[in-house]
Design an enzyme around this catalytic site. Sequence first.
Site, short mmCIF file in Angstrom:
data_model
loop_
_atom_site.label_atom_id
_atom_site.label_comp_id
_atom_site.label_asym_id
_atom_site.label_seq_id
_atom_site.Cartn_x
_atom_site.Cartn_y
_atom_site.Cartn_z
CB CYS A 160 12.08 37.31 8.59
SG CYS A 160 12.55 38.88 9.37
CG HIS A 210 8.37 39.14 6.27
ND1 HIS A 210 7.88 38.26 7.22
CD2 HIS A 210 9.36 39.83 6.88
CE1 HIS A 210 8.55 38.42 8.35
NE2 HIS A 210 9.44 39.37 8.18
CD GLU A 218 5.63 36.18 5.50
OE1 GLU A 218 5.75 36.66 6.65
OE2 GLU A 218 6.59 36.08 4.71
#
Length: 258
Positions: free
Chosen positions: A113, A221, A223
């Site tokens: 990001c 994202h 993660e």
Amino acid sequence: MARPVVGIIGNSYLLHDEYPVHAGGTMNSEAVAEVSGCMPMLIPTDPRFVSVDDLMARCDGFLFTGGRPNVHPEEYGEDPTEAHGEFDRSRDAVTLPLIRACVDRGMPFLGICRGFQEVNVAMGGSLYPEIRDLPGRMNHRMPPDGTLEEKFEHRHTVRFSEGGVFHRLMGAPEVMTNTLHGQGIKTSGSRVVIDGTAPDGTPEAIYIDGAAGFTLSVQWHPEYRAACDPVSRPLFAAFGTAVHAWAESGTPRAVQVA
């Protein structure tokens, strides 16, 4: 044997609106520890406390995380406007030269990001302040309401270049991702290869052409629930492989496809 160390770029916050802290999302540490197989170490991004040389001497790779403040437009030769939002010049002062040093030396990093945007700016590129204001573009921002699961749910596809790095890594020409960003690439930096785009043409996956080390970066994202997401897991696993290779021998490894 001790696990390799991944420096996780932290962000500045005010705890309870008065106490300044550096913090990082737990999901970043989870992805690094559980999928990459490395030890996460939070970095206070302020040049008063850390230097590029210090960080590179103590870490084996870096995770350039997301964050609410944006890269200051002066870093790519533009004046700030209200549309550019908030800034963190201290983070800019650490991350931009750190990215360039990693590219030069072959140390692995993964950009996410804001980190994705930092990589582009570090290499001489520029950013649009607000993607949703551009003709023909969709709203890529995080939904303002709902649960965490609803905010991070998959919302659009990303199509990769045929036979490119991301296509080979993911084993598919197109994947579904979440989207939680307002800004995006305007002009690509030197050697920045756009290897994946959203349906509206917004760049979503990049790497640095000719870099000796791992330089993959994504606008979404990964993660979030990285251990069980079929797109996130191979990305963090490949990053971990590159970090382990660097820690063991100092040998750069761009990307390893299973």
